[in-house]
Design a protein around this motif. Sequence first.
Motif, PDB file in Angstrom:
ATOM      1  N   THR A  12       0.789  -1.126  -0.146  1.00  0.00           N
ATOM      2  CA  THR A  12       0.042   0.051   0.098  1.00  0.00           C
ATOM      3  C   THR A  12       0.851   1.180   0.039  1.00  0.00           C
ATOM      4  N   LEU A  13       1.851   1.268   0.669  1.00  0.00           N
ATOM      5  CA  LEU A  13       2.898   2.394   0.753  1.00  0.00           C
ATOM      6  C   LEU A  13       3.508   2.542  -0.710  1.00  0.00           C
ATOM      7  N   ARG A  14       3.934   1.554  -1.225  1.00  0.00           N
ATOM      8  CA  ARG A  14       4.331   1.661  -2.566  1.00  0.00           C
ATOM      9  C   ARG A  14       3.349   2.156  -3.418  1.00  0.00           C
ATOM     10  N   ALA A  15       2.169   1.626  -3.515  1.00  0.00           N
ATOM     11  CA  ALA A  15       0.972   2.244  -4.331  1.00  0.00           C
ATOM     12  C   ALA A  15       0.710   3.573  -4.132  1.00  0.00           C
ATOM     13  N   ARG A  16       0.810   4.259  -2.940  1.00  0.00           N
ATOM     14  CA  ARG A  16       0.847   5.668  -2.801  1.00  0.00           C
ATOM     15  C   ARG A  16       1.777   6.316  -3.428  1.00  0.00           C
ATOM     16  N   GLY A  17       2.816   5.803  -3.778  1.00  0.00           N
ATOM     17  CA  GLY A  17       3.895   6.398  -4.494  1.00  0.00           C
ATOM     18  C   GLY A  17       5.202   6.435  -3.644  1.00  0.00           C
ATOM     19  N   ILE A  18       5.245   5.980  -2.728  1.00  0.00           N
ATOM     20  CA  ILE A  18       6.369   5.914  -1.683  1.00  0.00           C
ATOM     21  C   ILE A  18       7.563   5.114  -2.172  1.00  0.00           C
ATOM     22  N   GLU A  19       8.776   5.721  -2.398  1.00  0.00           N
ATOM     23  CA  GLU A  19       9.874   5.084  -2.899  1.00  0.00           C
ATOM     24  C   GLU A  19      10.882   4.834  -1.951  1.00  0.00           C
ATOM     25  N   ARG A  20      11.145   6.145  -1.127  1.00  0.00           N
ATOM     26  CA  ARG A  20      11.998   6.018  -0.056  1.00  0.00           C
ATOM     27  C   ARG A  20      11.424   6.661   1.226  1.00  0.00           C
ATOM     28  N   ILE A  21      12.078   6.036   2.307  1.00  0.00           N
ATOM     29  CA  ILE A  21      11.442   6.467   3.726  1.00  0.00           C
ATOM     30  C   ILE A  21      12.708   7.127   4.238  1.00  0.00           C
ATOM     31  N   GLN A  22      12.886   8.515   4.131  1.00  0.00           N
ATOM     32  CA  GLN A  22      13.642   9.277   4.449  1.00  0.00           C
ATOM     33  C   GLN A  22      14.075   9.123   6.100  1.00  0.00           C
ATOM     34  N   GLY A  23      12.914   9.212   6.985  1.00  0.00           N
ATOM     35  CA  GLY A  23      13.239   9.234   8.260  1.00  0.00           C
ATOM     36  C   GLY A  23      13.490   7.880   8.967  1.00  0.00           C
ATOM     37  N   ARG A  24      12.810   7.798  10.178  1.00  0.00           N
ATOM     38  CA  ARG A  24      13.227   6.379  11.006  1.00  0.00           C
ATOM     39  C   ARG A  24      11.773   5.779  10.954  1.00  0.00           C
ATOM     40  N   LEU A  25      11.941   4.300  10.931  1.00  0.00           N
ATOM     41  CA  LEU A  25      10.729   3.313  11.494  1.00  0.00           C
ATOM     42  C   LEU A  25      10.672   3.319  12.889  1.00  0.00           C
ATOM     43  N   LEU A  26       9.561   4.116  13.362  1.00  0.00           N
ATOM     44  CA  LEU A  26       9.412   3.973  14.889  1.00  0.00           C
ATOM     45  C   LEU A  26       8.134   3.050  15.385  1.00  0.00           C
ATOM     46  N   LEU A  27       8.537   2.240  16.327  1.00  0.00           N
ATOM     47  CA  LEU A  27       7.373   1.354  16.585  1.00  0.00           C
ATOM     48  C   LEU A  27       6.611   1.946  17.834  1.00  0.00           C
ATOM     49  N   ASP A  28       5.327   2.082  17.510  1.00  0.00           N
ATOM     50  CA  ASP A  28       4.356   2.820  18.666  1.00  0.00           C
ATOM     51  C   ASP A  28       3.594   1.562  19.318  1.00  0.00           C
ATOM     52  N   LYS A  29       4.387   1.219  20.660  1.00  0.00           N
ATOM     53  CA  LYS A  29       3.971   0.091  21.528  1.00  0.00           C
ATOM     54  C   LYS A  29       2.920   0.283  22.692  1.00  0.00           C
ATOM     55  N   ARG A  30       1.884   1.353  22.338  1.00  0.00           N
ATOM     56  CA  ARG A  30       1.106   1.623  23.372  1.00  0.00           C
ATOM     57  C   ARG A  30       0.098   0.541  23.871  1.00  0.00           C
ATOM     58  N   ALA A  31      -0.212  -0.247  22.775  1.00  0.00           N
ATOM     59  CA  ALA A  31      -1.162  -1.250  22.975  1.00  0.00           C
ATOM     60  C   ALA A  31      -1.111  -1.947  24.226  1.00  0.00           C
ATOM     61  N   PHE A  32       0.153  -2.455  24.781  1.00  0.00           N
ATOM     62  CA  PHE A  32       0.189  -2.872  25.852  1.00  0.00           C
ATOM     63  C   PHE A  32       1.083  -2.399  26.875  1.00  0.00           C
ATOM     64  N   SER A  33       0.971  -1.971  28.098  1.00  0.00           N
ATOM     65  CA  SER A  33       1.676  -1.332  29.027  1.00  0.00           C
ATOM     66  C   SER A  33       2.769  -2.326  29.593  1.00  0.00           C
ATOM     67  N   ARG A  34       2.508  -3.603  29.710  1.00  0.00           N
ATOM     68  CA  ARG A  34       3.401  -4.656  29.940  1.00  0.00           C
ATOM     69  C   ARG A  34       2.934  -5.986  29.684  1.00  0.00           C
ATOM     70  N   GLU A  84      12.356  -5.742  -0.860  1.00  0.00           N
ATOM     71  CA  GLU A  84      12.020  -7.005  -1.782  1.00  0.00           C
ATOM     72  C   GLU A  84      11.022  -6.091  -2.873  1.00  0.00           C
ATOM     73  N   LEU A  85      10.245  -5.063  -2.464  1.00  0.00           N
ATOM     74  CA  LEU A  85       9.312  -4.269  -3.268  1.00  0.00           C
ATOM     75  C   LEU A  85       9.850  -3.265  -3.743  1.00  0.00           C
ATOM     76  N   GLY A  86      11.348  -3.049  -3.650  1.00  0.00           N
ATOM     77  CA  GLY A  86      12.056  -1.913  -4.337  1.00  0.00           C
ATOM     78  C   GLY A  86      12.179  -0.528  -3.468  1.00  0.00           C
ATOM     79  N   GLY A  87      11.627  -0.832  -2.277  1.00  0.00           N
ATOM     80  CA  GLY A  87      11.924   0.512  -1.154  1.00  0.00           C
ATOM     81  C   GLY A  87      13.113   0.599  -0.843  1.00  0.00           C
ATOM     82  N   ARG A  88      13.309   2.146  -0.547  1.00  0.00           N
ATOM     83  CA  ARG A  88      14.439   2.389   0.184  1.00  0.00           C
ATOM     84  C   ARG A  88      14.509   2.881   1.466  1.00  0.00           C
TER      85      ARG A  88
END
Length: 477
Positions: A118-140, A257-261
Amino acid sequence: MKRLRAVALLMLACWTLPACALELYGIPADDIALWAAPVEGKGVFAAYRAEQAVNPASTMKLLTGWSALTRLTPDYRWHSELVSAAPLRHGVLQGDLYWIGSGDPRFANRDLQGMLRTLRARGIERIQGRLLLDKRAFSRIGSASDFGGDVGRVFMVDPDTHLTGLKVAWLRFFNDGNGARVTLDPPLAGVRLSSALSDGGEGPCDDVRRSVSIQVENEQVSVSGALPRSCDGAQSYVNVLDHDQYAAQAFAALWRELGGRGPAASGRGTAPPEARVLASHDSDPLLVALADINKYSNNTMARALFLTLGRVAGGSGDTVADAERAVRETLAEAGISAAPLALENGAGLSRQERVSARLLGEVLRSAARGPYAGEFLASLPIAAADGTLKKRFANLGPRLRLKTGTLDGVRALAGYWQAADGRRLAIVAIVNSPRAAELVPALDRVVSDLVTRFDPAAGVPPEYNLPVPPSLPVEPR
């Protein structure tokens, strides 16, 4: 003295069991608890030490699953998102991408790949920033204590907000005339795979692990041995990395694998309120996850479901405490006394969890009478057909559905028998004994006796004697 106690207990059983008979087939009288009752009736068919606090092993998953069906409904789905507040210019996402995890117990690499498409379909080829995991669902996530000797085993994988593919990497083996070799799927950048495989020639390949040695030490996976040609295409799995590393590296591998950077790096972070949704995934419904949990006794998925109860219930902000409160409230609403319930993680992978045979039996009866009876029943292993019951109770067949429980010192069975006339019997039988592993045939015989007393048409010959299973599992189920 012990013999007198055993006699007294057996006499008590005569007052509670039909035909004044309880044959334990060698199980010590103090080591078994059982409860059985007709689903359609009001009374109790059989009870023996039914109020005793016992370790249920994986039959505890029945309590968690019933609570989840009751509170979440069978169609509940886990929702995962990729979001960002960064602008997209000329194919470049010019900032951080947040992955909001929901604790989906069945989230797989293919689901992550779908979000990335879906990201590729939106036209995103490169993620310039970071991948950040939002882990709020479980406090522990809680604990599964006193299993130190099993660290690294697949059944010990903890639940996580970003559980992906049960945090295992697949080893895929090939021996097709171009040499024996192995690959890692997905190709995780932080995992080093070394291979010293040779051609094993002709021969069977029932289980590739019988032909090769697989060693995992930190991020190093080493494979050696002679790989038979019949093992071409075989696969096995290894538990590698921690959850955050695995999720980030799986993301990076599938994105490439999807050609993303990109992304430039990974870590944890909380998505800003203004972030827009770029891709999302809704899981299969709860009833699909419940079948995996009960039929194959998956500890990681059961713990994730327990935590999901806490997340949805909310309250204290402590996911584990909120999950326990949700379970106890479900019992209270059904009119079932919670004594002597002790919860640690809701999966039975615990030295501390306790139930009584009566408590678990009342849960079974309530489940069978409730609006989601069909979904609950369908999640249980079928005797002599599938799941952890595939090689047991061939004499009784598909009318018997039971959840198994296996720990060192524990063997348990809980589920239902359905007679030909439609009557159903809820059954719980739990052995807590240092000899529990060798008592499995006796436990099965006790359950068979309950069935035939309730339903003489079941037709189990009186001389029937269950064989010892060819290999008793030593891992918790």
